[in-house]
Design an enzyme around this catalytic site. Structure first.
Site, PDB file in Angstrom:
ATOM      1  N   SER A 119       4.086   2.597   7.874  1.00 61.69           N
ATOM      2  CA  SER A 119       3.805   1.525   6.923  1.00 61.69           C
ATOM      3  C   SER A 119       5.079   1.030   6.257  1.00 61.69           C
ATOM      4  O   SER A 119       5.954   1.808   5.884  1.00 61.69           O
ATOM      5  CB  SER A 119       2.845   2.026   5.847  1.00 61.69           C
ATOM      6  OG  SER A 119       1.599   2.339   6.400  1.00 61.69           O
ATOM      7  N   HIS A 127       0.819  -1.215   0.000  1.00 60.94           N
ATOM      8  CA  HIS A 127       0.000   0.000   0.000  1.00 60.94           C
ATOM      9  C   HIS A 127       0.853   1.266   0.000  1.00 60.94           C
ATOM     10  O   HIS A 127       0.318   2.373  -0.099  1.00 60.94           O
ATOM     11  CB  HIS A 127      -0.995  -0.007   1.169  1.00 60.94           C
ATOM     12  CG  HIS A 127      -0.405   0.286   2.505  1.00 60.94           C
ATOM     13  ND1 HIS A 127      -0.066  -0.704   3.410  1.00 60.94           N
ATOM     14  CD2 HIS A 127      -0.112   1.460   3.115  1.00 60.94           C
ATOM     15  CE1 HIS A 127       0.406  -0.153   4.516  1.00 60.94           C
ATOM     16  NE2 HIS A 127       0.388   1.165   4.351  1.00 60.94           N
ATOM     17  N   ASP A 138      -0.153  -7.659   1.600  1.00 56.50           N
ATOM     18  CA  ASP A 138       0.350  -6.275   1.633  1.00 56.50           C
ATOM     19  C   ASP A 138       1.877  -6.289   1.760  1.00 56.50           C
ATOM     20  O   ASP A 138       2.436  -6.030   2.825  1.00 56.50           O
ATOM     21  CB  ASP A 138      -0.292  -5.525   2.810  1.00 56.50           C
ATOM     22  CG  ASP A 138      -0.004  -4.033   2.770  1.00 56.50           C
ATOM     23  OD1 ASP A 138       0.543  -3.553   1.760  1.00 56.50           O
ATOM     24  OD2 ASP A 138      -0.328  -3.349   3.773  1.00 56.50           O
TER      25      ASP A 138
END
Length: 257
Positions: free
Chosen positions: A207, A71, A114
């Site tokens: 992230s 992402h 992910d």
């Protein structure tokens, strides 16, 4: 001459970068309830940047490959920074690279799978401040781990150095039960973790950073609940051991290009 079209192209690119930066800023990039990492104690940490601004984290798994989250993919190349504790000082150990290729998992659906690899434009020079981290090959049950990242420490304060926080991983059934109200399916390719107390863990701007257990990267920072560090919706990482074959295959395939 093509002065007018070139100006438009530059303006369009500048607008795109500003839009991307404002989007990521709204996600609240922070390690909550953490502490300063000891200088160069996490030499595998990578900062993924756009025009000098930190956006996502990552981990150096080969001299020319960084693992991060799918992402985090953007339509322009990242600058990848290695070998630093502070993102605001010009450390002599700093190494900068261009991400010449992004390889997200083809089955990433917003939550599952992910994970992404970044191919650097050259090989990093390994030393005290820049080191590789091995991939964990076995599944975790309950372990004591650490995650790290850069960004705001309390939604207001930008830390001067890399932040880290202790993480305890959870059994799958425990994580599924807690996330049931959030209606997010927790798959076998995910691993969940919580801090030692409430409001302690990662947030969205961290992230792509690594979950480190027993000296190896066991997970990639993926998503958390509405409130970062809330143990009722544990932090969720992509489980590295579930993607070991994919990582090896993509690195081998890309190395021949």
């Amino acid at each position: 001459m093509r002065t007018f079209p070139l100006v438009l192209e530059i303006m369009a690119l500048s607008f795109l970068l500003l839009l991307l930066l404002s989007t990521y800023e709204g996600e609240g990039s922070l390690i909550v309830g953490g502490r300063d990492a000891a200088p160069h104690s996490r030499p595998y940490m990578a900062s993924l940047q756009i025009v000098g601004r930190h956006i996502c984290g990552g981990a150096l798994i080969r001299e020319d490959f960084v693992v991060t989250a799918a992402h985090c993919r953007i339509p322009v190349p990242y600058t990848v920074v290695l070998g630093v504790d502070s993102l605001t000082s010009n450390e002599s150990t700093k190494q900068e690279f261009r991400a010449m290729m992004s390889i997200p998992h083809p089955d990433f659906d917003g939550h599952r799978n992910d994970i992404m690899l970044l191919k650097l434009d050259r090989r990093a020079q390994l030393g005290e401040a820049v080191q590789l981290i091995p991939l964990k090959t076995t599944r975790l049950r309950v372990s004591q781990c650490i995650t790290a990242g850069w960004g705001e420490a309390d939604n207001k304060t930008q830390p001067n150095t890399l932040q880290e926080v202790n993480v305890t991983t959870l059994l799958q059934r425990t994580c599924r039960r807690r996330w049931r109200q959030g209606r997010v399916p927790i798959s076998r390719s995910m691993v969940c973790g919580v801090g030692g107390r409430a409001l302690q863990g990662f947030c969205s701007g961290d992230s792509g950073g690594p979950l480190v257990c027993d000296g190896g990267v066991a997970g990639v920072v993926s998503f958390s609940g509405r409130q970062c560090g809330d143990p009722s919706t544990p932090d969720v990482y992509t489980r590295i051991s579930s993607f070991r074959r994919w990582i090896t295959r993509e690195i081998n395939n890309t190395s021949t290009i």
